[in-house]
Design a protein around this motif. Structure first.
Motif, mmCIF file in Angstrom:
data_model
loop_
_atom_site.group_PDB
_atom_site.id
_atom_site.type_symbol
_atom_site.label_atom_id
_atom_site.label_comp_id
_atom_site.label_asym_id
_atom_site.label_seq_id
_atom_site.Cartn_x
_atom_site.Cartn_y
_atom_site.Cartn_z
ATOM 1 N N PRO A 54 -0.942 -4.300 -7.884
ATOM 2 C CA PRO A 54 0.168 -3.799 -7.075
ATOM 3 C C PRO A 54 -0.226 -2.702 -6.092
ATOM 4 O O PRO A 54 0.570 -2.317 -5.238
ATOM 5 N N THR A 55 -1.458 -2.183 -6.202
ATOM 6 C CA THR A 55 -1.893 -1.087 -5.330
ATOM 7 C C THR A 55 -2.352 -1.662 -3.998
ATOM 8 O O THR A 55 -3.487 -2.102 -3.851
ATOM 9 N N VAL A 56 -1.451 -1.664 -3.033
ATOM 10 C CA VAL A 56 -1.718 -2.262 -1.723
ATOM 11 C C VAL A 56 -2.102 -1.159 -0.742
ATOM 12 O O VAL A 56 -1.393 -0.157 -0.603
ATOM 13 N N ARG A 57 -3.217 -1.358 -0.063
ATOM 14 C CA ARG A 57 -3.730 -0.371 0.891
ATOM 15 C C ARG A 57 -3.654 -0.915 2.305
ATOM 16 O O ARG A 57 -3.931 -2.092 2.539
ATOM 17 N N SER A 58 -3.330 -0.041 3.246
ATOM 18 C CA SER A 58 -3.348 -0.447 4.647
ATOM 19 C C SER A 58 -4.773 -0.779 5.056
ATOM 20 O O SER A 58 -5.740 -0.239 4.511
ATOM 21 N N LEU A 92 2.736 0.990 -3.901
ATOM 22 C CA LEU A 92 2.774 0.170 -5.113
ATOM 23 C C LEU A 92 3.820 -0.914 -4.874
ATOM 24 O O LEU A 92 5.025 -0.633 -4.869
ATOM 25 N N GLN A 93 3.340 -2.119 -4.660
ATOM 26 C CA GLN A 93 4.221 -3.215 -4.271
ATOM 27 C C GLN A 93 5.318 -3.423 -5.298
ATOM 28 O O GLN A 93 5.066 -3.553 -6.499
ATOM 29 N N ALA A 115 6.500 3.982 -2.744
ATOM 30 C CA ALA A 115 5.674 4.269 -1.588
ATOM 31 C C ALA A 115 5.586 5.774 -1.442
ATOM 32 O O ALA A 115 6.351 6.521 -2.047
ATOM 33 N N ARG A 116 4.649 6.226 -0.633
ATOM 34 C CA ARG A 116 4.557 7.657 -0.381
ATOM 35 C C ARG A 116 4.239 7.882 1.094
ATOM 36 O O ARG A 116 3.415 7.174 1.678
ATOM 37 N N GLY A 117 4.912 8.837 1.680
ATOM 38 C CA GLY A 117 4.647 9.189 3.060
ATOM 39 C C GLY A 117 5.191 8.183 4.054
ATOM 40 O O GLY A 117 5.618 7.079 3.711
ATOM 41 N N GLU A 118 5.172 8.575 5.330
ATOM 42 C CA GLU A 118 5.702 7.723 6.393
ATOM 43 C C GLU A 118 4.911 6.427 6.516
ATOM 44 O O GLU A 118 5.476 5.340 6.650
ATOM 45 N N GLY A 119 3.571 6.537 6.450
ATOM 46 C CA GLY A 119 2.755 5.337 6.554
ATOM 47 C C GLY A 119 2.986 4.386 5.401
ATOM 48 O O GLY A 119 3.039 3.166 5.587
ATOM 49 N N GLY A 160 7.548 -1.750 4.159
ATOM 50 C CA GLY A 160 8.479 -2.593 4.887
ATOM 51 C C GLY A 160 8.057 -4.049 4.909
ATOM 52 O O GLY A 160 8.897 -4.950 5.024
ATOM 53 N N TYR A 161 6.758 -4.288 4.776
ATOM 54 C CA TYR A 161 6.269 -5.664 4.741
ATOM 55 C C TYR A 161 5.916 -6.087 3.315
ATOM 56 O O TYR A 161 6.400 -7.108 2.823
#
Length: 371
Positions: free
Chosen positions: A87-91, A102-103, A107-111, A117-118
């Motif tokens: 579940p740990t998804v990274r940009s 964490l899907q 989430a944390r922070g604006e990014g 969102g996706y």
């Protein structure tokens, strides 16, 4: 497909028909065979934890399943492969400081919120779409084995902390928060990595006794008294050698003084990794003496979750028989009983207990028994 949807915080999950996920480049669709229900899921869904998980959303943090569809850029994954859905998804557009979500969970922070969102919906569904790199092959399983394998979702969190601590075979480890869901997993992971001894402080005498029963002399339980100075001395005395590293994974409800006593039991030139929730719900923050850190050359670092390669390394420990998933008593629920699963996880959650959702299962059932 059928999925459990969180319509609003404080409302029960609703199981309903939703559109199947649509694959894109760099993605995989997985048929969910088992998805863990975390012990604090009720606090997330009620809104008490204030997680950034905007409803309506399909929640669920991690899963074990089989690949249904692969994208055009996949070169190793094949349809039918058994995978762990990390579940740990990274940009992917900043290798140095990626945003993380964490899907299906937080989430944390604006990014992180933009990423969420996706990569929004989680694994409380018949299918889940994940980034290709998050569908990690774990080798052949039977459907019955999928539920116990969900335990790696818990084990991976403290494993990430132990990797950050650079725990070496033969070293003495102290796990602060040892009697909790993640702390007990840290003990199992630390021993699997070769720790010579794990000091296990806690207040719950029954859990401390169970840890000693499960793992033998390599675990040294310490009953905490609430007197910080005395507890620190007791932890140091319980260790057969100076404590090389401390992993703190205490929950947000615990006072900072408990964490401080454990942290300051580490030897000169020792390492401390912070993974818990001290201070997140208010109260004192963790204050450590500057002179003590400096003069003793203590390394203190934070760690959130785990690096991408951790899943492969943990699968290796399990397949080698060094990490026993059989320690976990697992109770499986059908997707239709998701709210019962959440309630069960809250009431029965604890060391080496796990609730999972099994799409297609007919009734709650024990699928593994703790030894």
């Amino acid at each position: 497909m059928q999925a459990a949807v969180l319509k609003a915080f404080g409302s029960p999950l609703v199981v309903e028909e939703v559109p199947d996920p649509v694959i894109g480049t760099g993605e995989v669709i997985v048929d969910v065979v088992a998805a863990p229900v975390l012990s604090y899921a009720d606090e997330v869904f009620s809104g008490a934890r204030r997680y950034l998980l905007p409803p309506p959303v399909i929640p669920g943090c991690g899963a074990v399943g089989r690949v249904r569809t692969v994208g055009p850029d996949a070169t190793k994954l094949r349809v039918g492969d058994w995978v762990f859905c990390d579940p740990t998804v990274r940009s992917r557009d900043d290798a140095v400081m990626p945003d993380i979500v964490l899907q299906g969970w937080s989430a944390r922070g604006e990014g992180g919120q933009r990423l969420q969102g996706y990569h929004r919906h989680g694994a409380f569904a018949e299918q889940v779409r994940v980034p290709t790199e998050n569908a990690i092959r774990i080798g052949a399983l039977t459907p019955e084995e999928a539920a116990p394998w969900c335990a790696i979702n818990t084990l991976l969190v403290p494993f990430g902390g132990l990797l950050a601590a650079n725990l070496q075979a033969g070293e003495t480890l102290l796990v602060s928060g040892a009697t909790g869901h993640f702390g007990s997993a840290a003990i199992a992971a630390g021993l699997a990595m070769g720790a010579g001894c794990v000091v296990a402080p806690g207040r719950n005498a029954a859990v401390l006794a169970d840890l000693a029963r499960r793992f033998g002399d390599r675990v040294r339980p310490v009953r905490l008294t609430g007197d910080a100075a005395a507890d620190r001395a007791r932890m140091m005395a319980a260790a057969p050698a100076p404590i090389d590293c401390v992993l703190d994974i205490l929950p947000p409800s615990v006072d900072a003084a408990v964490a401080r006593a454990a942290v300051m039991s580490v030897r000169p030139y020792g390492r401390v990794v912070l993974m818990g929730g001290v201070g997140m719900l208010g109260g004192d923050d963790l204050a450590l003496p500057y002179p003590w850190i400096m003069r003793n050359a203590i390394t203190v670092r934070g760690q959130w979750m785990y690096p991408p390669e951790a899943v492969i390394r943990m699968v290796g420990l399990v397949r080698a028989g060094l990490l026993r998933l059989e320690e976990y008593a697992v109770t499986a629920f059908p997707l239709a009983a998701v709210n019962e699963a959440v309630a069960h996880a809250a009431a029965q959650g604890g060391p080496f207990r796990l609730a999972v959702l099994r799409p297609g299962a007919e009734a709650p059932q024990p699928s593994a028994v703790s030894r």
